[in-house]
Design an enzyme around this catalytic site. Structure first.
Site, PDB file in Angstrom:
ATOM      1  CG  ASP A  13      40.234  22.296  39.986  1.00 40.46           C
ATOM      2  OD1 ASP A  13      40.017  21.065  39.953  1.00 40.46           O
ATOM      3  OD2 ASP A  13      39.518  23.114  40.596  1.00 40.46           O
ATOM      4  CG  ASN A  15      37.984  17.665  40.903  1.00 37.79           C
ATOM      5  OD1 ASN A  15      38.594  18.728  41.109  1.00 37.79           O
ATOM      6  ND2 ASN A  15      38.093  16.613  41.687  1.00 37.79           N
ATOM      7  CG  ASP A  17      39.035  19.947  44.061  1.00 37.63           C
ATOM      8  OD1 ASP A  17      39.782  20.496  43.208  1.00 37.63           O
ATOM      9  OD2 ASP A  17      39.306  18.843  44.569  1.00 37.63           O
ATOM     10  CG  ASP A  21      42.059  17.617  39.238  1.00 35.12           C
ATOM     11  OD1 ASP A  21      42.274  17.762  38.028  1.00 35.12           O
ATOM     12  OD2 ASP A  21      41.049  18.087  39.805  1.00 35.12           O
ATOM     13  CG  ASP A  90      59.297  12.946  42.107  1.00 34.42           C
ATOM     14  OD1 ASP A  90      60.320  12.604  42.705  1.00 34.42           O
ATOM     15  OD2 ASP A  90      59.101  14.100  41.694  1.00 34.42           O
ATOM     16  CG  ASP A 186      62.987  13.439  46.497  1.00 31.32           C
ATOM     17  OD1 ASP A 186      62.852  14.514  45.911  1.00 31.32           O
ATOM     18  OD2 ASP A 186      63.037  13.335  47.748  1.00 31.32           O
ATOM     19  CD  GLU A 240      66.474  16.439  44.238  1.00 29.77           C
ATOM     20  OE1 GLU A 240      66.216  17.637  44.400  1.00 29.77           O
ATOM     21  OE2 GLU A 240      66.075  15.547  45.036  1.00 29.77           O
ATOM     22  CG  HIS A 312      59.093  20.711  42.716  1.00 28.63           C
ATOM     23  ND1 HIS A 312      59.945  20.027  41.876  1.00 28.63           N
ATOM     24  CD2 HIS A 312      59.227  20.122  43.929  1.00 28.63           C
ATOM     25  CE1 HIS A 312      60.542  19.070  42.540  1.00 28.63           C
ATOM     26  NE2 HIS A 312      60.129  19.097  43.794  1.00 28.63           N
ATOM     27  CG  ASP A 313      62.639  21.366  45.058  1.00 36.58           C
ATOM     28  OD1 ASP A 313      61.560  21.375  45.683  1.00 36.58           O
ATOM     29  OD2 ASP A 313      63.271  20.324  44.818  1.00 36.58           O
TER      30      ASP A 313
HETATM   31  C1  NOJ Z   1      63.720  17.142  46.703  1.00 39.38           C
HETATM   32  C2  NOJ Z   1      62.359  17.520  46.210  1.00 39.38           C
HETATM   33  O1  NOJ Z   1      62.463  18.012  44.902  1.00 39.38           O
HETATM   34  C3  NOJ Z   1      61.813  18.521  47.186  1.00 39.38           C
HETATM   35  O2  NOJ Z   1      60.630  19.134  46.733  1.00 39.38           O
HETATM   36  C4  NOJ Z   1      61.592  17.846  48.499  1.00 39.38           C
HETATM   37  O3  NOJ Z   1      61.191  18.791  49.453  1.00 39.38           O
HETATM   38  C5  NOJ Z   1      62.871  17.149  48.996  1.00 39.38           C
HETATM   39  N1  NOJ Z   1      63.571  16.462  47.967  1.00 39.38           N
HETATM   40  C6  NOJ Z   1      62.530  16.138  50.041  1.00 39.38           C
HETATM   41  O4  NOJ Z   1      61.820  15.083  49.456  1.00 39.38           O
END
Ligand code: NOJ
Length: 537
Positions: A13, A15, A17, A21, A90, A186, A240, A312-313
């Site tokens: 972060d 700024n 909050d 960012d 992305d 994606d 992906e 992140h998944d």
């Molecule tokens: C793959 C992305 O990495 C994931 O975070 C997202 O929830 C799904 N696609 C849908 O966009």
């Protein structure tokens, strides 16, 4: 080339909050560079209602006000380039947010110019959505159902409509004109759906429509159109590909249908689960090795692998394939296990310091939509503590907790209370502490990245796995001309004795990298989670 992936909301972060960012990203670019990184993948930074934290986009050509603005984005991009790195965005075009102006128009009626931007039907088929109940939602205004493979707030775009493809190309051009170097695309293998949208197999819950919405009949045509745009700018496209097999991946990356430079595959992320981390099974090293080697052998000389263990998944890899009790040892070993394979390495924020899963008390403390729906969909008759354990092991939120920069308040992520809970282990697990420790996971990652960059064999060399049946050891060689490297990784929390393959027995060797001090290169007794990277003569 090594990429670093940033999930901005939890990175830094800048700024005050409580939300990560682009000001924070800017501050930390020198740190990223110090890891030896060549490229950054920025998760979605566009305006979004955040039903799926940025993967539900309501304006493709702008920056989410939480993250800054286009001017700040440009500042980040320029600095990335000054530091000699690349930046990829992305590109999320299988679906938009239901708050995107196209959808707001589309739902108004059939004679609307945006009417066919989405997939509307009078009668739904039997598909389940991957995130939330059935894949169809009735819209009162339009009086029809719309398709959403993900959440209700993520209606699928109708890519068969040429106007939609023009929109995608215009989005690509917008960012490429600004100077970005390419895209991570994606669920790109979902964008063309089988004609007529036939029912899926009813006995495979959650993914029953997969065979009808994955690798559809026009996918290569559409991707060829996007490729043309990229060719004008000479940029990279990394797709992906959930549930992608080697065979289909090769269709995307080679020959006449080549449209992508690389793909993210998932086989190796299922060594302890099935489809989703929520359907758990015990970790199997043999499954992991099979997945690694399948892709290494199949792509060698034909296409180029992406190498990753976290994003992140997925929950944190130490909890899954390593051990929190041997956090440093297993965190470093896992780095060596994947980085020295053939392919482009991706490191996800926090992975390089060995961040681990967060344990939250209540399901309401979790933010991620898929965690919440998995919780209410599967194993609902199990005792609550069992179900909470599953969430702890499987939630995507574990990779989305604020980055742990220091032992200061809020882990140095922000001066205000962060938008999401900080993992309480930040006093011990943080960048500042690891910077000062030559044996830290962070410094081991630096060494791995450096070695990979400076050794041709580790980039271009062939790959061969030894002892695939071993339940404890993952061993592979990389060979290029006369240069021969052997990587030995113990996945055991007990000491393990290793036998070298006959052709390596008795040969002179140099132990170039090891995650323990004082290992004798000729003594093949490995300590728990030991990793050794040898160069043989
Ligand atoms: C793959 C992305 O990495 C994931 O975070 C997202 O929830 C799904 N696609 C849908 O966009």
């Amino acid at each position: 080339m090594t990429f670093y992936q940033i999930w901005v909301r939890s990175f830094k972060d800048g700024n005050g909050d409580g939300i990560g960012d682009l000001y924070g990203v800017y501050e930390k670019l020198d740190y990223i560079k110090s890891l030896g990184i060549d490229g950054i993948w920025l998760c979605p930074v566009y305006p979004s209602p955040n039903a799926d934290y940025g993967y539900d986009i309501s304006d493709y050509k702008n920056i989410h006000p939480d993250f800054g603005d286009l001017a700040q984005f440009r500042k980040v991009l320029d600095r990335v380039h000054e530091l000699g790195m690349k930046l990829i965005m992305d590109l999320v075009v299988n679906h938009t947010s239901d708050e995107h102006p196209w959808f707001l128009e589309s739902r108004k009626g059939k004679d609307n110019p945006y009417s066919d931007y989405y997939i509307w039907r009078d009668k739904p088929n039997n598909w389940d959505s991957l995130f939330e109940g059935k894949a169809w939602e009735y819209d009162e205004v339009r009086g029809q159902y719309y398709l959403h493979i993900f959440s209700k707030k993520q209606p699928d775009l109708n890519m068969d409509n040429p106007k939609v493809r023009e929109e995608v190309k215009s989005i690509m051009r917008f960012w490429l004109d600004m100077g970005v170097d390419g895209f991570r695309e994606d669920v790109i293998n979902f964008i063309s759906k089988k004609e007529g949208l036939p029912d899926g197999l009813p006995f495979i819950p959650a993914v029953n429509g997969m065979f009808a919405y994955k690798d559809g009949p026009h996918i290569h045509e559409y991707l060829a159109e996007f490729r043309e745009v990229c060719n004008e700018y000479d940029c990279i496209q990394i797709g992906e590909g959930p549930m992608t097999t080697v065979k289909t991946a090769l269709m995307y990356m080679t020959g006449k249908t080549k449209s992508l430079d690389m793909m993210f595959s998932f086989d190796h992320m299922m060594a302890d689960c099935l489809y989703t981390e929520y359907i758990q099974r015990p970790f199997s090293l043999r499954k992991l090795k099979r997945a690694f080697s399948k892709w290494q052998y199949a792509l060698n000389g034909r296409a180029w692998n992406t190498l990753y263990l976290e994003n992140h998944d997925h929950p944190r890899i130490i909890n899954r394939y390593g051990s929190v009790y041997f956090r440093r040892e297993s965190g470093t070993m896992l780095a060596a296990a994947y980085i020295f394979q053939q392919g482009t390495v991706f490191i996800y924020q926090g992975q390089e310091i060995g961040m681990t899963n967060i344990r939250l008390r209540d399901i309401d403390d979790y933010m991620d939509i898929s965690s919440k729906t998995n919780f209410s969909k599967y194993h609902i008759n199990d005792p609550l503590d069992e179900r909470m354990k599953r969430i702890y092991k499987s939630s995507r939120d574990s990779s989305r907790t604020p980055m742990q920069w220091s032992g200061l308040r809020y882990a140095g992520f922000s001066t205000a209370r962060p938008w999401f809970k900080v993992n309480p282990n930040y006093h011990e697990v943080n960048v500042a502490a690891e910077e000062n420790d030559p044996d830290s996971i962070l410094n081991f990652y630096r060494k791995c990245v450096w070695l990979k960059k400076h050794c041709k064999t580790l980039v271009y060399g062939s790959y061969r796995e030894f002892y695939p049946k071993s339940h404890r050891i993952y061993m592979y060689e990389r060979v290029y001309n006369d240069s021969r490297w052997l990587i030995i990784c113990s996945f055991s929390r007990l000491p393990a004795e290793v036998k070298l393959p006959p052709e390596y027995e008795g040969r002179a060797r140099r132990l170039v990298l090891c995650n323990y001090r004082g290992s004798d290169p000729y003594d093949m007794h490995l300590r728990p989670y030991e990793a050794r990277v040898y160069k043989f003569r």
